[in-house]
Write a protein that holds these residues in place. Structure first.
Motif, short mmCIF file in Angstrom:
data_model
loop_
_atom_site.label_atom_id
_atom_site.label_comp_id
_atom_site.label_asym_id
_atom_site.label_seq_id
_atom_site.Cartn_x
_atom_site.Cartn_y
_atom_site.Cartn_z
N THR A 296 19.83 41.86 -17.76
CA THR A 296 18.90 42.85 -17.24
C THR A 296 17.67 42.90 -18.15
O THR A 296 17.60 42.21 -19.17
N ASP A 297 16.72 43.75 -17.77
CA ASP A 297 15.50 43.86 -18.56
C ASP A 297 15.74 44.44 -19.93
O ASP A 297 14.93 44.26 -20.84
N GLN A 298 16.86 45.18 -20.12
CA GLN A 298 17.13 45.77 -21.43
C GLN A 298 17.57 44.72 -22.46
O GLN A 298 17.38 44.92 -23.66
N GLU A 299 18.16 43.61 -22.01
CA GLU A 299 18.62 42.57 -22.95
C GLU A 299 17.56 41.49 -23.19
O GLU A 299 17.73 40.69 -24.09
N VAL A 300 16.50 41.45 -22.39
CA VAL A 300 15.51 40.39 -22.52
C VAL A 300 14.21 41.00 -23.02
O VAL A 300 13.73 42.00 -22.50
N GLN A 301 13.67 40.37 -24.06
CA GLN A 301 12.40 40.82 -24.61
C GLN A 301 11.21 40.19 -23.92
O GLN A 301 10.16 40.82 -23.78
#
Length: 610
Positions: A296-301
């Motif tokens: 998800t967007d929380q794990e990808v910078q």
């Protein structure tokens, strides 16, 4: 004036490991000392002492009491903050490691120790890295002293270099009290790998653009890149041509492999399904179950975007590295308008022909013949080496036989005789020992048929024995055993005479000289002298010569050849007798005189070959 001895008695000594002084027991030169005799210093004080008051002379204060170093500096320790760099050869994430330590110097006995603070779950052996002891400074036996320590220096102990960066207040005060200028402190260096693993606060990203507006603006607009995937590092790997599609509507990427006819691969169209591909991940905890959850967007910078693609760039997508070498016309126009790129020169990916590596033949290992071992380097299934068929047919059943004697320091081997056979068809040699009854040696085959190298030949360029090397009296070395040729058969002489152009003249002359006495016997017998009388005479001479000391027959013949400058085989009788006297041959005996008369050519000439 009559005194001759001026030695002084010993006053310095050691007791329980400490030095002390004592009063002399004797005077200079062994003179007697009186117990109440004043010293020179006391006499000087009496001469200079003035009048004092009624209360007496002022008493001097007692000298300060001696204090040992272990009492003076008890529990006084110099402490330095230091670090050293340790090489890491077993990790791909770090090449070296910075370890912070504390260096302690004990003033009471000049000992040192190194202690590293223990970090929980570090996986390293920490604590006391070097036990307390005096540390050697150099190979001359010197030890480190507190005068050698200061801030901002490198200290090498047992092959490990420590950098002293700071010290505590007591250490600074002590060094300055001793006249040492303390260098300014330095900043402690941190371990880069430890700093890398520390959690970094995720920066606040600005609000992303409206995805619905992006979909309406870039729907059905796709960037097409031509790339190649190189997996030759894997077994049976190859270069795979691929097409990378970047969908501008939702920033997804799809990879398709380009198949050719009869390329031997399964014709599935999609190598990597359409999806958003992460570029930089957020540092996650070790217990985060990322293998079973969707990204998800929380794990990808950061995600892959069009700026990450371009001609000549290598891009890694889900573990596979693709080299982009071209793009289509629409993609070129897109990069020209949005990023101002004008250079779209394709990258040449044609395979260059590989250079043929020259085959290097390894040296022969000593097993078997070099020609046979060479076949293992030329083909996977070795074939027998090719033979000279014409030579084998021309020289079939042609064998040169020689009688040889074994040159050995063992007395039992002096009477052993061997038959050396040289096969002209393939230049091989075999040695056979005829059995002798009651000799204690069984006899039989001594060396099977094989090619024999000459002494001094190398495995790379072997040289083998040839018929020209076999002369009467020559030495043949066969695998460490030395044989001397003593006789041969008449077939060898006939073969050499028929092929005289193929052999040296010295070899042919040696064989002729060996057979000349036998021919003389035949000629003498045919000239009218009874053969029986001649044989009896030769037998009697041989018996008489056996009673004398043995001499070198080879040197005996070489002496005759030396004086025969013309090579005619005839010498003056006086010179012939002189040579015989040098080798202690009793020419004055009746039998030898008679034999010499048989071989004489006139009154003053002797045929020494006969």
């Amino acid at each position: 004036p009559q005194k001759t001895s001026f030695h002084r008695s010993q006053t310095l000594d050691f007791k329980n490991g400490y030095a002390f002084s004592r009063l002399p027991r004797e005077g200079v030169g062994g003179d007697t000392l009186f117990a109440n005799q004043l010293s020179q210093d006391e006499l000087d004080d009496l001469c200079t002492k003035g009048a004092t008051l009624t209360y007496g002379q002022v008493k001097r204060s007692a000298p300060s009491r001696f204090t040992p170093a272990f009492v003076e500096y008890d529990k006084k320790v110099l402490k330095f903050d230091a670090y050293f760099q340790e090489e890491v050869a077993t990790s791909a994430e770090e090449h070296y490691r910075i370890r912070q330590v504390g260096l302690y110097y004990y003033l009471e006995d000049d000992s040192m120790c190194v202690i590293e603070p223990v970090v929980k779950n570090s996986g390293l052996l920490q604590g006391k890295l070097m036990k307390r002891h005096r540390v050697p400074k150099n190979e001359q036996g010197d030890y480190y002293h507190w005068k050698d320590l200061n801030v901002g220096i490198n200290l090498t102990m047992y092959g490990r270099t420590y950098r002293l960066v700071n010290c505590d207040s007591f250490t600074k005060v002590f060094l300055e009290s001793q006249g040492i200028v303390v260098n300014p402190p330095e900043e402690m260096v941190s371990d880069p790998y430890t700093e890398q693993r520390r959690p970094v606060q995720k920066p606040i990203m600005p609000a992303s653009p409206d995805p619905f507006r992006q979909f309406l603006a870039y729907d059905t607009k796709v960037l097409r890149f031509y790339a190649i995937w190189d997996d030759t590092n894997c077994p049976f790997g190859d270069h795979h041509p691929c097409i990378i599609h970047y969908f501008l509507a939702d920033d997804t990427v799809e990879v398709r492999e380009v198949h050719k006819r009869n390329d031997g691969r399964d014709p599935f169209p999609v190598l990597m399904r359409r999806q958003r591909l992460p570029k930089v991940f957020v540092d996650k905890k070790k217990n985060f179950p990322s293998c079973v959850l969707e990204i998800t967007d929380q794990e990808v910078q950061e995600w892959y975007s069009p700026k990450d693609f371009g001609i000549g760039k290598s891009i890694t997508l889900l573990g596979r590295t693709f080299l982009i070498y071209d793009m289509d016309k629409f993609t070129q126009d897109f990069y020209r308008e949005k990023y101002g790129i004008t250079d779209f020169q394709p990258v040449d990916i044609d395979k260059k022909p590989t250079e043929k590596v020259a085959q290097v033949i390894p040296p022969h290992n000593g097993f078997g013949i070099p020609e046979d071992s060479l076949q293992n380097c030329l083909s996977l299934i070795p074939k027998p080496p090719r033979k000279d068929i014409i030579k084998m047919l021309e020289n079939n059943l042609k064998v040169l036989r020689y009688q040889v004697a074994l040159e050995s320091p063992v007395p039992e081997d002096k009477n052993r005789r061997f038959i050396l056979s040289y096969f002209l068809s393939d230049d091989t040699i075999s040695i056979y020992e005829p059995p002798v009854r009651n000799s204690g040696i069984p006899g039989g085959k001594y060396l099977k048929r094989t090619r024999v190298n000459k002494p001094g030949s190398t495995p790379e360029n072997p040289t083998y024995y040839e018929p020209s090397d076999f002369t009467i009296g020559s030495t043949i070395e066969v695998f460490g055993h030395r044989f001397i040729i003593t006789d041969t058969d008449e077939y060898v002489l006939n073969y050499l005479e028929n092929n005289a152009e193929s052999f040296p003249a010295a070899t042919l002359q040696s064989i002729r000289d060996h057979f000349r006495p036998r021919q003389m016997v035949v000629e003498t017998a045919s000239s009218g002298i009874p053969k029986k009388d001649l044989d009896d005479l030769i037998a009697e001479v041989q018996k008489e010569l056996k009673l004398l000391e043995p001499f070198n027959t080879r040197k005996f013949h070489e002496a005759f050849h030396h004086f025969d400058k013309e090579g005619s085989g005839v010498l003056d009788k006086a010179r012939f007798l002189n040579v015989c006297d040098r080798f202690h041959v009793p020419t004055s005996t009746i039998l030898l005189k008679k034999l010499i008369d048989y071989c004489s050519c006139g009154e003053d000439k002797v045929n020494y070959r006969e």
